[in-house]
Design a protein around this motif. Structure first.
Motif, PDB file in Angstrom:
ATOM      1  N   CYS A 163       0.847  -1.210   0.000  1.00 40.95           N
ATOM      2  CA  CYS A 163       0.000   0.000   0.000  1.00 40.95           C
ATOM      3  C   CYS A 163       0.875   1.251   0.000  1.00 40.95           C
ATOM      4  CB  CYS A 163      -0.896  -0.008   1.235  1.00 40.95           C
ATOM      5  SG  CYS A 163      -1.545   1.613   1.672  1.00 40.95           S
ATOM      6  N   ILE A 164       0.607   2.171  -0.929  1.00 41.25           N
ATOM      7  CA  ILE A 164       1.453   3.371  -1.043  1.00 41.25           C
ATOM      8  C   ILE A 164       0.859   4.596  -0.348  1.00 41.25           C
ATOM      9  CG2 ILE A 164       2.664   2.644  -3.141  1.00 41.25           C
ATOM     10  CD1 ILE A 164       0.688   4.312  -4.775  1.00 41.25           C
ATOM     11  N   GLY A 165      -0.251   4.405   0.353  1.00 40.45           N
ATOM     12  CA  GLY A 165      -0.823   5.542   1.094  1.00 40.45           C
ATOM     13  C   GLY A 165      -1.289   6.673   0.205  1.00 40.45           C
ATOM     14  N   CYS A 166      -1.837   6.311  -0.957  1.00 41.74           N
ATOM     15  CA  CYS A 166      -2.243   7.349  -1.904  1.00 41.74           C
ATOM     16  C   CYS A 166      -3.583   7.967  -1.534  1.00 41.74           C
ATOM     17  CB  CYS A 166      -2.302   6.787  -3.313  1.00 41.74           C
ATOM     18  SG  CYS A 166      -3.530   5.474  -3.518  1.00 41.74           S
ATOM     19  N   GLY A 167      -4.414   7.205  -0.837  1.00 41.62           N
ATOM     20  CA  GLY A 167      -5.717   7.730  -0.436  1.00 41.62           C
ATOM     21  C   GLY A 167      -6.837   7.508  -1.436  1.00 41.62           C
ATOM     22  N   CYS A 169      -8.468   4.859  -2.046  1.00 43.43           N
ATOM     23  CA  CYS A 169      -9.533   4.054  -1.439  1.00 43.43           C
ATOM     24  C   CYS A 169     -10.492   4.945  -0.661  1.00 43.43           C
ATOM     25  CB  CYS A 169      -8.933   2.977  -0.535  1.00 43.43           C
ATOM     26  SG  CYS A 169      -7.668   3.576   0.602  1.00 43.43           S
ATOM     27  N   CYS A 228      -7.777   0.667  -6.058  1.00 44.44           N
ATOM     28  CA  CYS A 228      -6.469   0.586  -5.402  1.00 44.44           C
ATOM     29  C   CYS A 228      -5.379   0.297  -6.430  1.00 44.44           C
ATOM     30  CB  CYS A 228      -6.464  -0.501  -4.330  1.00 44.44           C
ATOM     31  SG  CYS A 228      -4.818  -0.758  -3.638  1.00 44.44           S
TER      32      CYS A 228
HETATM   33  S1  SF4 Z   1      -5.885   2.846  -2.590  1.00 47.81           S
HETATM   34 FE1  SF4 Z   1      -5.734   2.774  -0.373  1.00 47.81          FE
HETATM   35  S2  SF4 Z   1      -5.027   0.679   0.094  1.00 47.81           S
HETATM   36 FE2  SF4 Z   1      -4.628   1.043  -2.085  1.00 47.81          FE
HETATM   37  S3  SF4 Z   1      -2.550   1.857  -2.154  1.00 47.81           S
HETATM   38 FE3  SF4 Z   1      -3.870   3.662  -2.065  1.00 47.81          FE
HETATM   39  S4  SF4 Z   1      -4.020   4.071   0.162  1.00 47.81           S
HETATM   40 FE4  SF4 Z   1      -3.218   1.982  -0.029  1.00 47.81          FE
END
Ligand code: SF4
Ligand SMILES: Cc1cc2nc3c(=O)[nH]c(=O)nc-3n(C[C@H](O)[C@H](O)[C@H](O)COP(=O)(O)OP(=O)(O)OC[C@H]3O[C@@H](n4cnc5c(N)ncnc54)[C@H](O)[C@@H]3O)c2cc1C
Ligand code: FES
Lengths: 245, 637
Positions: A163-167, A169, A228
């Motif tokens: 998980c890259i913490g992109c947000g 989701c 994701c």
């Molecule tokens: S979408 Fe959510 S779970 Fe997937 S990489 Fe981004 S922050 Fe992580």
């Protein structure tokens, strides 16, 4: 000569959280199919700067899908419609010639807007601070081989750890829940022997941190999994729900 | 200027670090609580150092450009991390890793530092495993390893193609734990603009808050810079776009010596560039060279589909020229051979600027799923960027600027020539010499952060722990004013040209004049070109908006203005080093076979440059002594 494309970009412009935002439309012609969407924004910014306008603010850094900096909605979908992709890895060749593409920032109460396409995601860091680690001090580690970990188990832990913490989701969830993000970290550490001692307290404290930051709760609409970029499975959310008990 | 004292322990290099540690002074836990350390940068080096210093009891303030420590550029490292652990049957050992590192660096690194790195390497893996870093494992459950360029043993630990990501998350989590415990104050979205020196000692920094635009003064008892490398001076490079030289350049202008600036690693396996608006180059981990065979068609300008070119018409040039290492030769060697053949017209792809990296035989032997398991995410990335299927066609690759072996000069304690200023990771110059072997940067960054700096910073603080400087100190006010002036100057220029245009031009000049290969005429020419470009920049740059609030163009402009100074120093350094070594290939100095010709008599030293306001920089040198190993010609044949 490779054929070029033209795109019309409808971009959300907003000076800051307190001002009102609007969409503005820009048309770019002669784009190489090998350009990334962010490079198209670079090109647009070049034009804006030359005509003395404020360039579009968007976050980015690695431009290879791994740092998690970039991210906005592309035609209403987080990181666009392509599977397992961050916006920096979206290429012009994926769009139709003449297509209108709408870009807008993540929308979630826990992610305040910075400007244009960028939001503040430090709430995710605070969830990690809430317990997303193994409490081990430097220099006290046992031999890494003393603990045998099966290949499949290591791989499964690894997959949730990506998980890259992109947000994305959060942004795609109608309750703006951070459950997939949190579950991914719990599953990473919870599947390894190193993560066992704090397993239950970690689950409780990270979930508490998540609530405290103002993220909504999960109602299993699975949009998170669909967007994701690292294809983390929403099954881990149900797994997480069993963890804190 | 302090005399150049590298503080290398006397006696045999074996155990030198153990002996040193035993002698370093300690500080009582109670006193530690009263001491503040500023750590700038949250890559592997910065996060690991900050977490460890906080564990020890110091008050730590962490300053980083990114919105979150997890985004530091270390996250992008793909291939793996070396460690000498006698796990496999191939007989690896500390002394072997030590030897490979010194030899890989072409005898332009300190023996003592390389030995320490090899000694610490194994503990790094243990530390990371304990944090939960999910390294790849063998079926039986033990840690898996693989081979990397420049080495004949399998000592590279990895987590698929995302090793840097997993190691960074380990360090980041350790850091966030300290944030939660209240021992670390995290200050993200800050750009370091000046270093504060009080009586010659580093005591603080000035940062710009990237959201508000406000300038902030932070003071501490010691300052640790871990701000990464500077290969973005080439514009197109494998580095993240925000990687910069600003922090180390500001320190250099304040008196920190800059060592070996011209040693830039050009990585052989990157996706080649296409469009003029392309903003970066993407690396394909060289671990692919384990299974991929490098070749070119024997016939020049052969435009046939690669799959249709029969075996007999393929030139597996690395295997042909280097029978013992083959495709696993070090990066500088592989890059140079690729460039030569492309210059001779044998290259493929756009403008003949690519070579093939072919997985066909490996897929045939081991099956597609094995290859997919090993390199899946890399190959997916390749397909996305290039639009071609790497399982069906060979990858097209070309060398690109990747890693900077140069950086601020530090002594054995990782302290720069400014007392109280420590420099870790890629930001310093240490350990890699003229060439960095694969999988050794992660090892160095973590050795610095987890193990070395925590001991040496403590030792320094033991005798330098006076009261904290306050913000109204004249040194703080002067540094603040200097930062204000630099910003005001850029904002006031109001020219007509965006920053990126100047940066692209700088990159073209640098790759042409100071890239895979260099010569005196080109380097002198380059100096002239960069000077002119710098003047042009200051006359014509346009930064829309002002100093307040978020302003990406201002951030870029500040970074680029530092790159101009650095670029000139790189060219000068390359010009002064009249030999070829590692990544620094001077056309005038080569063997009849076209290999690098070192000059140990005159250049077995580290070049350390001193900044001089308004005058040319001064070149100092630190001689290198080799006692455990005898300098020999590097040969991978
Ligand atoms: S979408 Fe959510 S779970 Fe997937 S990489 Fe981004 S922050 Fe992580
Ligand atoms: C694509 C790629 C793949 C790689 N693969 C490998 C590999 O497989 N194995 C290996 O050993 N090495 C690899 N490397 C090299 C290795 O990743 C780096 O050398 C290493 O991660 C650098 O770590 P660092 O902590 O020194 O700096 P970085 O990770 O670059 O961190 C720098 C930090 O400083 C901060 N910073 C920078 N400037 C400022 C400023 N002015 N103000 C405030 N903060 C600032 C940044 O925010 C960041 O947090 C790779 C490099 C690249 C580019
Ligand atoms: S810019 Fe790093 S993930 Fe997109």
């Amino acid at each position: 000569m490779t054929p070029t494309l033209s795109l019309t970009l409808r971009i959300w412009r907003q000076e800051h959280q307190q001002t009102k935002g609007t969409f503005q439309t820009y048309t770019l012609k002669g784009l190489s199919p090998d350009l990334s969407l962010l490079e198209v924004l670079d090109q647009l910014n070049d034009q804006l700067i030359r005509s003395d306008e404020r360039p579009i603010y968007f976050e980015h850094d690695c431009r290879e899908g791994i740092c998690g900096s970039c991210g906005f909605l592309v035609n209403g979908q987080a990181h666009g419609s392509q599977r397992a992709t961050t916006v920096c890895q979206l290429y012009v060749r994926e769009f139709q010639d003449g297509e209108t593409v709408t870009l807008e920032p993540w929308r979630a109460a826990a992610f305040p807007l910075i400007q244009d396409l960028a939001v503040e995601r430090s709430a995710l860091d605070r969830i990690i601070a809430g317990g997303g680690y193994c409490s081990i001090n430097t220099g006290q580690a046992p031999d890494g081989n003393a603990m045998l970990i099966g290949q499949e188990q290591a791989l499964s832990a690894f997959e949730t750890a990506t998980c890259i913490g992109c947000g994305a989701c959060v942004a795609s969830c109608r309750n703006a829940s951070a459950s997939l993000f949190t579950a991914a970290k719990l599953a990473h550490l919870g599947q390894l022997p190193q993560g066992q001692p704090e397993r239950r307290s970690r689950a409780r404290s990270m979930q508490a941190a998540m609530e405290q930051e103002g993220f909504g709760s999960c109602s299993s609409n699975l949009e998170c999994e669909a967007v994701c970029p690292k294809e983390i499975s929403a099954d881990w959310i149900s797994w997480m729900n069993g963890e804190a008990r | 200027m302090n005399a150049l004292n590298p503080r290398i322990p006397s006696g045999p290099v074996r155990d030198a670090w153990t002996r040193t540690k035993e002698e370093l002074p300690l500080i009582s836990p109670l006193r530690k609580r009263e001491l503040t350390i500023l750590v700038v940068g949250t890559g592997l080096a910065g996060s690991s150092a900050a977490a460890t210093l906080a564990e020890q009891g110091y008050r730590v303030k962490v300053i980083t450009f990114h919105d979150s420590p997890r985004r530091a550029h270390s996250v992008a490292a793909q291939g793996g991390i070396n460690a000498a652990r006698p796990v496999a049957v191939d007989g690896d050992s500390i002394s072997r890793l030590f030897r490979d590192t010194v030899r890989g660096g072409d005898f332009r690194a300190r023996e003592a530092g390389c030995h320490r790195l090899a000694e610490i390497s194994s503990a790094i893996i243990d530390q990371c495993v304990a944090q939960g870093v999910p390294f790849a494992r063998e079926y039986g459950g033990t840690l898996a390893t693989r081979n990397f360029g420049g080495s004949l043993v399998s000592r590279t630990f990895y987590a698929r193609g995302q090793t840097g990501q997993q190691l960074l998350y380990g360090a980041y989590q350790a850091l966030m734990r300290q944030v939660q415990l209240g021992r670390v104050e995290l200050l993200p979205r800050r750009d370091l603009l000046e270093l504060i020196r009080v009586d010659g000692v580093a005591r603080g920094v000035i940062c710009r808050n990237l959201l508000s635009g406000a300038l902030e003064t932070h003071t501490g008892h010691a300052v640790v810079l871990a701000t990464g490398g500077y290969s973005n001076v080439y514009f197109l490079s494998t580095n993240a776009l925000k990687s910069n030289a600003s922090a180390i350049w500001r320190a250099h202008e304040q008196g920190a010596l800059f060592a070996n600036p011209c040693f830039t690693q050009i990585h052989p396996t990157c996706i080649p560039s296409g469009d003029p608006y392309q903003s970066k180059l993407t690396l394909m981990s060289e671990s692919l060279r384990n299974d991929g065979r490098v070749w070119l068609p024997q016939r020049r300008q052969d435009s046939r589909d690669p799959e249709t070119i029969p075996e007999t018409e393929r030139d597996y040039f690395l295997e042909r020229q280097y029978p013992s290492y083959g495709n696993m030769v070090p990066r500088d060697v592989a890059s140079r051979r690729a460039r030569e053949l492309c210059n001779e017209g044998q290259g493929v792809g756009p403008a003949g600027r690519s070579i093939y990296l072919d997985l066909r035989d490996a897929i045939r032997e081991s099956g597609r799923d094995v290859i997919e398991k090993r390199y899946g995410n890399l190959l997916e990335m390749y397909e996305r960027i290039s639009g071609e299927d790497p399982y069906a066609k060979p990858l097209k690759i070309y060398p690109a600027p990747h890693y900077t072996m140069g950086g601020l000069w530090v002594d054995y304690h990782l302290m720069s020539s400014i007392p109280g200023l420590f420099v870790l990771g890629e930001a310093n110059f240490s350990e890699h010499g003229a060439n960095r072997l694969g999988a050794s940067a992660l090892m160095q960054g973590l050795a610095d952060g987890y193990f070395i700096a925590p001991a040496t910073v403590t030792a320094w603080l033991a005798s330098h722990s006076g009261p904290l400087v306050t913000q109204d100190h004249s040194a703080c006010r002067e540094a603040l004013a200097a930062a204000q002036t630099r910003i005001a100057r850029l904002v006031a220029t109001k020219g007509d040209t965006p920053v990126d245009q100047f940066h692209r031009q700088l990159g073209l000049t640098m790759i042409e004049r100071c890239g895979i290969s260099r010569d005196a005429a080109g380097l002198s020419q380059g100096l002239q070109e960069v000077r002119e470009l710098e003047q042009d920049f200051h006359a014509r740059v346009r930064i829309p908006g002002g100093a307040e609030g978020p302003n990406l163009e201002l951030e870029k402009g500040l970074r680029l203005s530092d790159f101009f100074g650095l670029a000139q120093l790189m060219l000068r350094d390359a010009l002064a080093r009249e030999e070829s070594c590692g990544a620094h290939f001077r056309e005038e100095h080569q063997t009849p076979e076209g290999e690098a010709q070192r000059d140990d008599e005159h250049f077995a030293h580290i070049a350390a440059w001193e900044y001089q306001d308004g005058a040319d920089p001064l070149r100092h040198s630190e001689p290198l002594q080799f006692t455990a190993l005898q300098p020999s010609t590097r040969s991978y044949r």
